[in-house]
Design an enzyme around this catalytic site. Structure first.
Site, short mmCIF file in Angstrom:
data_model
loop_
_atom_site.label_atom_id
_atom_site.label_comp_id
_atom_site.label_asym_id
_atom_site.label_seq_id
_atom_site.Cartn_x
_atom_site.Cartn_y
_atom_site.Cartn_z
N CYS A 153 50.57 37.67 41.78
CA CYS A 153 48.87 38.81 42.69
C CYS A 153 49.97 38.36 44.04
O CYS A 153 49.67 38.89 44.63
CB CYS A 153 48.80 37.50 42.87
SG CYS A 153 47.42 37.71 41.34
N HIS A 172 44.60 39.22 49.89
CA HIS A 172 44.77 39.31 48.17
C HIS A 172 43.22 39.31 47.33
O HIS A 172 42.86 38.07 47.82
CB HIS A 172 45.64 38.40 47.07
CG HIS A 172 45.48 38.56 45.80
ND1 HIS A 172 45.55 39.56 45.29
CD2 HIS A 172 44.75 37.67 44.85
CE1 HIS A 172 45.15 39.15 43.76
NE2 HIS A 172 45.34 38.16 43.39
N ASN A 202 40.35 41.89 40.56
CA ASN A 202 42.02 41.46 40.85
C ASN A 202 43.08 42.02 40.05
O ASN A 202 43.41 42.20 38.90
CB ASN A 202 41.58 39.06 40.38
CG ASN A 202 43.01 39.33 41.00
OD1 ASN A 202 44.38 40.06 41.29
ND2 ASN A 202 43.33 37.98 40.50
#
Ligand code: UT7
Length: 332
Positions: free
Chosen positions: A114, A259, A289
């Site tokens: 990520c 993020h 996500n």
């Protein structure tokens, strides 16, 4: 000569298919209410059968180049951040390079899950500063759905697929007028990047497969509560580290583009930083996500709807498996 990396344009791509929480609840023991309350997620985009990370990446890169009004032939470096490459090798970036019609330069992948996009930003910025690249396409692209265990409700509801990209170009700041502007409002480009990792926390978030260990792709495994706790601490710390390094405060930041893992992480980090909610770009409710794609997807949305304007100070930050975390401060 001294160079700085200017962001010339951005683009993104989301697969057509939208999967709602209600649809997931038909096959997994979960509910729309649980997912929304614990994460803020309402839906996610999932790549079609046969639609690969390179396809998503290519679409985002083409849109970014069009937005930047830069021809693919001018690009001398493609950096693709991904955890879900088309194949173990070659680097997916080389496929994108080929499909863009580029005949020169280099292309490689960056792997920091990520945090991949901010890691890629640091790599691209340093290539430009070193004079080794002039025009870079930086992409974050994932088909993360392919790593999910669709029977594990603790992870499969959290992720989605997508891609985002930016085009960066070297600006020569050797001359005194330009150098004097460094740090002031007219000064554009990447001001600094900051990277961290801590391999002692590998087991908090990982995939239980790989070419060298199991010869399989594997599935995502996560101790969610621990990752959550680390995320809030690390994301607040890295924001502070970044602002300190530039002699700036939270008030100087026009947009925080974090993020997008969980709405509660975004809220807790904002609270710790004393940052107004209106300054945070949030897409997690619609994209879920998307790992390394989440920051460039959010950037592109906020640029295209007019929130992020030329000259705005944009702080990006991310945390992911490794654990890895990092940030980039950019005068847009
Ligand atoms: O992008 C990389 C970084 N990733 C992240 O930042 C993710 C960080 N972690 C999180 O976002 C949160 O920890 C989660 C959203 C993953 C989980 O939220 P939580 O509030 O930490 O829940 P939990 O894991 O402590 O689970 C609470 C309960 C459990 O039931 P019991 O043991 O209390 O009976 C879980 O079994 O919720 C249950 N649960 C679910 N229930 C319905 C877990 N997943 C689900 C689900 N639907 N999908």
């Amino acid at each position: 000569m001294q160079f700085r990396s200017i962001v010339m344009g951005c683009g993104s791509y989301l697969p057509e298919r939208v999967v709602t929480n209600a649809e997931l609840a038909e096959s997994v023991d979960t509910s729309d209410d649980w997912i929304q309350t614990r994460t803020g997620i309402k839906q996610r985009h999932i790549a079609a059968d046969g639609e690969l990370t390179s396809d998503l990446a290519l679409a985002a890169a083409e849109r970014a180049l069009a937005h930047a009004e830069v021809d693919a032939n001018e690009v001398d470096l493609v950096v693709l951040a991904t955890t879900t490459p088309d194949n173990t090798f070659p680097a997916t970036a080389t496929k994108v390079q080929y499909k863009l019609g580029m005949t020169n330069g280099a292309a490689f992948d960056v792997q920091a899950v990520c945090s991949g996009f901010v890691y890629g930003l640091a790599v691209a910025d340093n290539f430009i500063k070193a004079g080794q690249a002039k025009t870079v396409v930086l992409i974050g692209a994932e088909t993360f759905s392919r790593l999910l265990d669709w029977e594990d409700r603790g992870t499969c509801v959290l992720f989605g697929d997508g891609a985002g990209a930016i085009v960066m170009r070297a600006a020569n700041v050797t001359d005194q007028t330009a150098a004097a502007e460094v740090g002031c409002e007219r000064d554009r480009g990447v001001l600094s990047t900051h990277l961290h990792s801590d391999g002692s926390t590998n087991d908090l978030l990982y995939v239980d497969g790989g070419p060298s260990s199991t010869q399989t792709v594997g599935h995502v495994r996560m101790i969610g509560r621990e990752v959550f706790r680390n995320a809030v601490t690390n994301l607040a710390d890295i924001a502070g580290e970044t602002l300190d390094a530039n002699g700036l405060t939270t008030d100087d930041v026009d947009w925080l583009v974090p993020h997008q893992a969980n709405r509660r992480i975004l809220d807790s980090t904002a609270k710790k930083l004393g940052m107004q909610q209106e300054k945070i770009v949030v897409t997690v409710e619609r994209h879920a996500n998307t790992s390394t794609a989440s920051i460039p997807l959010a950037l592109d949305e906020a640029v295209r709807d007019g929130r992020i304007q030329k000259g705005d100070l944009v702080l990006m930050e991310a945390m992911g498996g490794g654990l890895t975390w990092g940030s980039g401060l950019v005068r847009w």
